[in-house]
Enzyme design. Structure first.
Site, PDB file in Angstrom:
ATOM      1  N   ASN A  35       0.860  -1.176   0.000  1.00  0.00           N
ATOM      2  CA  ASN A  35       0.000   0.000   0.000  1.00  0.00           C
ATOM      3  C   ASN A  35       0.899   1.230   0.000  1.00  0.00           C
ATOM      4  O   ASN A  35       1.467   1.583   1.030  1.00  0.00           O
ATOM      5  CB  ASN A  35      -0.904  -0.039   1.246  1.00  0.00           C
ATOM      6  CG  ASN A  35      -1.688   1.245   1.438  1.00  0.00           C
ATOM      7  OD1 ASN A  35      -1.779   2.071   0.526  1.00  0.00           O
ATOM      8  ND2 ASN A  35      -2.262   1.420   2.624  1.00  0.00           N
ATOM      9  N   TRP A  36       1.028   1.844  -1.155  1.00  0.00           N
ATOM     10  CA  TRP A  36       1.973   2.967  -1.279  1.00  0.00           C
ATOM     11  C   TRP A  36       1.438   4.267  -0.692  1.00  0.00           C
ATOM     12  O   TRP A  36       2.173   5.252  -0.617  1.00  0.00           O
ATOM     13  CB  TRP A  36       2.340   3.176  -2.765  1.00  0.00           C
ATOM     14  CG  TRP A  36       3.123   2.057  -3.376  1.00  0.00           C
ATOM     15  CD1 TRP A  36       3.482   0.866  -2.781  1.00  0.00           C
ATOM     16  CD2 TRP A  36       3.653   2.011  -4.703  1.00  0.00           C
ATOM     17  NE1 TRP A  36       4.201   0.094  -3.660  1.00  0.00           N
ATOM     18  CE2 TRP A  36       4.324   0.773  -4.855  1.00  0.00           C
ATOM     19  CE3 TRP A  36       3.625   2.892  -5.787  1.00  0.00           C
ATOM     20  CZ2 TRP A  36       4.960   0.409  -6.036  1.00  0.00           C
ATOM     21  CZ3 TRP A  36       4.260   2.519  -6.960  1.00  0.00           C
ATOM     22  CH2 TRP A  36       4.929   1.294  -7.081  1.00  0.00           C
ATOM     23  N   LYS A  37       0.166   4.276  -0.333  1.00  0.00           N
ATOM     24  CA  LYS A  37      -0.443   5.498   0.231  1.00  0.00           C
ATOM     25  C   LYS A  37      -0.178   6.690  -0.699  1.00  0.00           C
ATOM     26  O   LYS A  37      -0.149   6.525  -1.910  1.00  0.00           O
ATOM     27  CB  LYS A  37       0.056   5.719   1.661  1.00  0.00           C
ATOM     28  CG  LYS A  37      -0.137   4.457   2.521  1.00  0.00           C
ATOM     29  CD  LYS A  37       0.046   4.686   3.991  1.00  0.00           C
ATOM     30  CE  LYS A  37      -0.170   3.364   4.733  1.00  0.00           C
ATOM     31  NZ  LYS A  37      -0.171   3.494   6.170  1.00  0.00           N
ATOM     32  N   HIS A  70      -9.626   1.474   4.636  1.00  0.00           N
ATOM     33  CA  HIS A  70      -8.377   1.637   5.391  1.00  0.00           C
ATOM     34  C   HIS A  70      -8.619   2.578   6.570  1.00  0.00           C
ATOM     35  O   HIS A  70      -9.404   3.523   6.463  1.00  0.00           O
ATOM     36  CB  HIS A  70      -7.283   2.190   4.472  1.00  0.00           C
ATOM     37  CG  HIS A  70      -5.927   2.129   5.103  1.00  0.00           C
ATOM     38  ND1 HIS A  70      -5.506   3.066   6.014  1.00  0.00           N
ATOM     39  CD2 HIS A  70      -4.923   1.232   4.978  1.00  0.00           C
ATOM     40  CE1 HIS A  70      -4.281   2.739   6.426  1.00  0.00           C
ATOM     41  NE2 HIS A  70      -3.902   1.632   5.810  1.00  0.00           N
ATOM     42  N   GLU A  73      -6.971   4.934   7.698  1.00  0.00           N
ATOM     43  CA  GLU A  73      -6.728   6.349   7.390  1.00  0.00           C
ATOM     44  C   GLU A  73      -7.939   6.966   6.704  1.00  0.00           C
ATOM     45  O   GLU A  73      -8.252   8.155   6.902  1.00  0.00           O
ATOM     46  CB  GLU A  73      -5.461   6.478   6.527  1.00  0.00           C
ATOM     47  CG  GLU A  73      -4.211   6.224   7.373  1.00  0.00           C
ATOM     48  CD  GLU A  73      -3.031   5.647   6.612  1.00  0.00           C
ATOM     49  OE1 GLU A  73      -3.015   5.692   5.366  1.00  0.00           O
ATOM     50  OE2 GLU A  73      -2.111   5.130   7.277  1.00  0.00           O
ATOM     51  N   GLU A 101      -5.679  -4.716  10.602  1.00  0.00           N
ATOM     52  CA  GLU A 101      -4.639  -3.702  10.816  1.00  0.00           C
ATOM     53  C   GLU A 101      -4.931  -2.938  12.098  1.00  0.00           C
ATOM     54  O   GLU A 101      -5.704  -1.960  12.083  1.00  0.00           O
ATOM     55  CB  GLU A 101      -4.617  -2.714   9.643  1.00  0.00           C
ATOM     56  CG  GLU A 101      -4.300  -3.346   8.313  1.00  0.00           C
ATOM     57  CD  GLU A 101      -3.690  -2.319   7.358  1.00  0.00           C
ATOM     58  OE1 GLU A 101      -2.551  -2.525   6.934  1.00  0.00           O
ATOM     59  OE2 GLU A 101      -4.348  -1.306   7.067  1.00  0.00           O
ATOM     60  N   GLY A 127       2.294   2.398  10.776  1.00  0.00           N
ATOM     61  CA  GLY A 127       3.273   3.468  10.626  1.00  0.00           C
ATOM     62  C   GLY A 127       4.009   3.829  11.900  1.00  0.00           C
ATOM     63  O   GLY A 127       4.698   4.842  11.955  1.00  0.00           O
ATOM     64  N   SER A 174       3.099  -1.987  10.420  1.00  0.00           N
ATOM     65  CA  SER A 174       4.539  -2.094  10.660  1.00  0.00           C
ATOM     66  C   SER A 174       5.095  -3.474  10.325  1.00  0.00           C
ATOM     67  O   SER A 174       5.963  -3.987  11.035  1.00  0.00           O
ATOM     68  CB  SER A 174       4.881  -1.687  12.095  1.00  0.00           C
ATOM     69  OG  SER A 174       4.580  -0.311  12.291  1.00  0.00           O
ATOM     70  N   GLY A 176       2.719  -1.020   4.318  1.00  0.00           N
ATOM     71  CA  GLY A 176       2.820   0.387   3.946  1.00  0.00           C
ATOM     72  C   GLY A 176       4.272   0.785   3.739  1.00  0.00           C
ATOM     73  O   GLY A 176       4.861   0.560   2.681  1.00  0.00           O
ATOM     74  N   GLY A 177       4.879   1.380   4.766  1.00  0.00           N
ATOM     75  CA  GLY A 177       6.215   1.955   4.662  1.00  0.00           C
ATOM     76  C   GLY A 177       7.253   1.033   4.027  1.00  0.00           C
ATOM     77  O   GLY A 177       8.046   1.467   3.178  1.00  0.00           O
TER      78      GLY A 177
HETATM   79  P1  PGA Z   1       2.650   0.428   7.649  1.00  0.00           P
HETATM   80  O1  PGA Z   1       1.191   0.645   6.983  1.00  0.00           O
HETATM   81  O2  PGA Z   1       3.195  -0.879   7.107  1.00  0.00           O
HETATM   82  O3  PGA Z   1       3.463   1.607   7.216  1.00  0.00           O
HETATM   83  O4  PGA Z   1       2.442   0.357   9.120  1.00  0.00           O
HETATM   84  C1  PGA Z   1       0.329  -0.430   6.790  1.00  0.00           C
HETATM   85  C2  PGA Z   1      -0.973   0.066   6.215  1.00  0.00           C
HETATM   86  O5  PGA Z   1      -1.436   1.144   6.609  1.00  0.00           O
HETATM   87  O6  PGA Z   1      -1.575  -0.595   5.349  1.00  0.00           O
END
Ligand code: PGA
Length: 250
Positions: free
Chosen positions: A9-11, A95, A97, A167, A173, A213, A234-235
């Site tokens: 997930n590149w956000k 998600h 977010e 999640e 994050g 994470s 994500g990251g």
């Molecule tokens: P993260 O994000 O790996 O940076 O914690 C995961 C996500 O939000 O899908």
């Protein structure tokens, strides 16, 4: 029986040039994938540039969001047929977010899941509890209630195309991952909820990803858990080396 799915997930990261460079690096190191599936979910603006690089490759394509109508006067939104047209097979829905910053309710998430499925997209449905909810001992009822609300009116047949992503919000994050045992316990609770809703066979077939994470140094023990069927990353999906190590978990 469940083919694990590793999704990046590149956000809101990567210009078109950065996105195509990352995909080229990923393809150079990917090799063939026999017992697992891997996809990237770039921002909307990079989908059309990335899609032709991925055709005939083992790496799949997903989007990060959609609007639950086929077309119309919805300024700024992107429809399921547009995502299919550009080559997406998956779409992330609900998600945390989006729930937190854009006010997405369980009912709206449910509409999005139904719209995705109606157009042949596989939704990756995100659920997860906050830190105060976990500290109050409410993680499991909160998360299983999110699962039930998200899947309202989704049929057993449709469930073969649904992926759930657990999640925990406090792990996203932050570098703070759920322990493999805590993640496994929640995944088992989600699968038990799916069994109540759809029966044991469907519950045994649905993939449940862990997200929050996920890194090269924790993916192996997460994937060793019996009910963890992949990761939403994500990251660590933003650099080829770390995402490749996660895809190639042992
Ligand atoms: P993260 O994000 O790996 O940076 O914690 C995961 C996500 O939000 O899908």
């Amino acid at each position: 029986m469940r083919i694990p799915l590793i999704a990046g997930n590149w956000k809101m990261y990567k210009t078109v040039g950065e996105a195509t460079a990352l995909v080229r690096d990923l393809l150079a190191g990917l090799g063939s994938l026999s017992d697992r599936e891997a996809i990237v979910c770039p921002p909307f603006t990079a989908l059309a540039a990335v899609a032709p690089l991925l055709s005939d490759s083992p790496l799949g394509l997903g989007a990060q969001n959609l609007y639950p109508e086929a077309q119309g006067a919805f300024t700024g939104e992107v429809s399921p047929p547009m995502l299919v047209d550009v080559g997406c097979r998956y779409v992330i829905v609900g998600h945390s977010e989006r729930r937190q910053y854009f006010g997405e309710s369980d009912a709206f998430v449910n509409r999005k899941i139904r719209a995705a499925l109606a157009h042949g997209l596989r939704p990756i449905v995100c659920v997860g509890e906050s830190k105060p909810q976990r500290d109050a001992g409410q993680a499991e009822p909160i998360v299983t209630a999110q699962v039930r609300a998200a899947l309202l009116d989704i049929t057993s047949d449709q469930m073969t195309d649904v992926v759930i992503a657990y999640e925990p919000i406090w792990a996203i994050g932050t570098g703070d991952t759920a322990t493999p045992a805590d993640a496994q316990a929640m995944h088992a609770a989600i699968r038990a909820t799916l069994a109540e809703l759809y029966g044991a066979d469907v519950a045994a077939a649905v993939r449940i990803q862990y997200g929050g994470s996920v890194k090269p140094d924790n993916i192996d023990e997460l994937m060793a858990q019996p009910d963890i069927d992949g990761a939403l990353v994500g990251g660590a999906s933003l650099q080829a080396a770390s995402f490749l190590r996660i895809i190639h978990y042992q």
